[in-house]
Design a protein around this motif. Structure first.
Motif, PDB file in Angstrom:
ATOM      1  N   GLY A  58       0.811  -1.217   0.000  1.00  0.00           N
ATOM      2  CA  GLY A  58       0.000   0.000   0.000  1.00  0.00           C
ATOM      3  C   GLY A  58       0.841   1.261   0.000  1.00  0.00           C
ATOM      4  N   CYS A  59       2.007   1.202  -0.630  1.00  0.00           N
ATOM      5  CA  CYS A  59       2.921   2.348  -0.586  1.00  0.00           C
ATOM      6  C   CYS A  59       2.914   3.169  -1.872  1.00  0.00           C
ATOM      7  N   ILE A  60       1.983   2.911  -2.775  1.00  0.00           N
ATOM      8  CA  ILE A  60       1.899   3.678  -4.015  1.00  0.00           C
ATOM      9  C   ILE A  60       0.717   4.627  -3.926  1.00  0.00           C
ATOM     10  N   GLU A  61       0.991   5.906  -4.114  1.00  0.00           N
ATOM     11  CA  GLU A  61      -0.046   6.928  -4.024  1.00  0.00           C
ATOM     12  C   GLU A  61       0.136   7.937  -5.142  1.00  0.00           C
ATOM     13  N   PRO A  62      -0.941   8.654  -5.491  1.00  0.00           N
ATOM     14  CA  PRO A  62      -0.812   9.675  -6.530  1.00  0.00           C
ATOM     15  C   PRO A  62      -0.069  10.900  -6.003  1.00  0.00           C
ATOM     16  N   ASN A  63       0.716  11.513  -6.884  1.00  0.00           N
ATOM     17  CA  ASN A  63       1.395  12.761  -6.518  1.00  0.00           C
ATOM     18  C   ASN A  63       0.498  13.942  -6.889  1.00  0.00           C
ATOM     19  N   GLU A  64       1.020  15.157  -6.841  1.00  0.00           N
ATOM     20  CA  GLU A  64       0.230  16.361  -7.102  1.00  0.00           C
ATOM     21  C   GLU A  64      -0.363  16.383  -8.511  1.00  0.00           C
ATOM     22  N   GLU A  65       0.347  15.791  -9.478  1.00  0.00           N
ATOM     23  CA  GLU A  65      -0.138  15.774 -10.864  1.00  0.00           C
ATOM     24  C   GLU A  65      -1.041  14.581 -11.161  1.00  0.00           C
ATOM     25  N   GLY A  66      -1.247  13.704 -10.188  1.00  0.00           N
ATOM     26  CA  GLY A  66      -2.105  12.543 -10.385  1.00  0.00           C
ATOM     27  C   GLY A  66      -1.383  11.295 -10.846  1.00  0.00           C
ATOM     28  N   PHE A  67      -0.055  11.364 -11.001  1.00  0.00           N
ATOM     29  CA  PHE A  67       0.722  10.182 -11.362  1.00  0.00           C
ATOM     30  C   PHE A  67       1.006   9.376 -10.100  1.00  0.00           C
ATOM     31  N   PHE A  68       0.951   8.069 -10.226  1.00  0.00           N
ATOM     32  CA  PHE A  68       1.177   7.197  -9.075  1.00  0.00           C
ATOM     33  C   PHE A  68       2.668   6.911  -8.923  1.00  0.00           C
ATOM     34  N   GLU A  69       3.146   7.029  -7.688  1.00  0.00           N
ATOM     35  CA  GLU A  69       4.554   6.776  -7.393  1.00  0.00           C
ATOM     36  C   GLU A  69       4.672   6.015  -6.082  1.00  0.00           C
ATOM     37  N   ALA A  70       5.693   5.184  -5.997  1.00  0.00           N
ATOM     38  CA  ALA A  70       5.931   4.401  -4.783  1.00  0.00           C
ATOM     39  C   ALA A  70       6.726   5.222  -3.779  1.00  0.00           C
ATOM     40  N   ASN A  71       6.360   5.097  -2.526  1.00  0.00           N
ATOM     41  CA  ASN A  71       7.131   5.677  -1.438  1.00  0.00           C
ATOM     42  C   ASN A  71       8.268   4.692  -1.167  1.00  0.00           C
ATOM     43  N   LEU A  72       9.477   5.069  -1.528  1.00  0.00           N
ATOM     44  CA  LEU A  72      10.607   4.147  -1.462  1.00  0.00           C
ATOM     45  C   LEU A  72      11.057   3.833  -0.039  1.00  0.00           C
ATOM     46  N   PHE A  73      10.550   4.561   0.962  1.00  0.00           N
ATOM     47  CA  PHE A  73      10.842   4.196   2.346  1.00  0.00           C
ATOM     48  C   PHE A  73      10.167   2.872   2.708  1.00  0.00           C
ATOM     49  N   TYR A  74       9.053   2.573   2.026  1.00  0.00           N
ATOM     50  CA  TYR A  74       8.275   1.388   2.357  1.00  0.00           C
ATOM     51  C   TYR A  74       8.251   0.330   1.260  1.00  0.00           C
ATOM     52  N   CYS A  75       8.589   0.694   0.036  1.00  0.00           N
ATOM     53  CA  CYS A  75       8.573  -0.244  -1.087  1.00  0.00           C
ATOM     54  C   CYS A  75       9.619  -1.332  -0.865  1.00  0.00           C
ATOM     55  N   LYS A  76       9.191  -2.587  -1.014  1.00  0.00           N
ATOM     56  CA  LYS A  76      10.101  -3.716  -0.825  1.00  0.00           C
ATOM     57  C   LYS A  76      10.666  -4.240  -2.135  1.00  0.00           C
ATOM     58  N   GLY A  77      10.283  -3.620  -3.257  1.00  0.00           N
ATOM     59  CA  GLY A  77      10.852  -3.996  -4.546  1.00  0.00           C
ATOM     60  C   GLY A  77      10.335  -5.304  -5.106  1.00  0.00           C
ATOM     61  N   CYS A  78       9.110  -5.678  -4.795  1.00  0.00           N
ATOM     62  CA  CYS A  78       8.582  -6.971  -5.245  1.00  0.00           C
ATOM     63  C   CYS A  78       8.311  -7.001  -6.747  1.00  0.00           C
ATOM     64  N   GLY A  79       8.042  -5.850  -7.366  1.00  0.00           N
ATOM     65  CA  GLY A  79       7.825  -5.788  -8.808  1.00  0.00           C
ATOM     66  C   GLY A  79       6.400  -6.056  -9.258  1.00  0.00           C
ATOM     67  N   ILE A  80       5.482  -6.245  -8.324  1.00  0.00           N
ATOM     68  CA  ILE A  80       4.094  -6.499  -8.709  1.00  0.00           C
ATOM     69  C   ILE A  80       3.520  -5.306  -9.462  1.00  0.00           C
ATOM     70  N   CYS A  81       3.845  -4.107  -9.055  1.00  0.00           N
ATOM     71  CA  CYS A  81       3.336  -2.907  -9.740  1.00  0.00           C
ATOM     72  C   CYS A  81       3.769  -2.891 -11.201  1.00  0.00           C
ATOM     73  N   ALA A  82       5.021  -3.218 -11.457  1.00  0.00           N
ATOM     74  CA  ALA A  82       5.532  -3.232 -12.829  1.00  0.00           C
ATOM     75  C   ALA A  82       4.866  -4.339 -13.641  1.00  0.00           C
ATOM     76  N   ARG A  83       4.625  -5.471 -13.019  1.00  0.00           N
ATOM     77  CA  ARG A  83       3.997  -6.603 -13.697  1.00  0.00           C
ATOM     78  C   ARG A  83       2.547  -6.285 -14.080  1.00  0.00           C
ATOM     79  N   GLU A  84       1.832  -5.582 -13.213  1.00  0.00           N
ATOM     80  CA  GLU A  84       0.420  -5.285 -13.437  1.00  0.00           C
ATOM     81  C   GLU A  84       0.195  -4.053 -14.308  1.00  0.00           C
ATOM     82  N   CYS A  85       1.199  -3.237 -14.518  1.00  0.00           N
ATOM     83  CA  CYS A  85       1.046  -2.025 -15.334  1.00  0.00           C
ATOM     84  C   CYS A  85       1.012  -2.402 -16.809  1.00  0.00           C
TER      85      CYS A  85
END
Length: 96
Positions: A58-85
């Motif tokens: 649950g560490c991916i949220e939209p930024n001010e422009e509406g683009f989704f970005e991962a909070n790298l303090f919490y991202c574990k690098g599993c790659g599911i986001c890249a796979r599902e995009c």
């Protein structure tokens, strides 16, 4: 129902077990041990939010422009986001 120590139980989960906040990563910045990190290419992003829906932390949220970005303090690098995009706006790169 929460336990006396304030811990969540299975009864506190939303239907479908959707996690709306980072789990244990919110208390421990677990992003330090990942070997890969997501890189977002905004020119390909259609702002659909699938990456945020599928992120197990649950560490991916939209930024001010509406683009989704991962909070790298919490991202574990599993790659599911890249796979599902499906527009391939997210790629995983080696952590330096």
């Amino acid at each position: 129902m929460t336990k006396p120590g304030g811990e969540l139980t299975w009864k506190d989960l939303e239907i479908g077990a959707v996690m709306t906040e980072p789990g244990n990563a919110s208390q421990y910045q677990t992003g330090d041990w990942r070997t890969q990190r997501p890189v977002h290419e905004h020119s390909r992003c259609i702002k659909c939010g699938l990456c945020a829906i599928f992120c197990p932390e649950g560490c991916i949220e939209p930024n001010e422009e509406g683009f989704f970005e991962a909070n790298l303090f919490y991202c574990k690098g599993c790659g599911i986001c890249a796979r599902e995009c499906w527009t391939k706006a997210i790629t995983m790169v080696e952590e330096e």
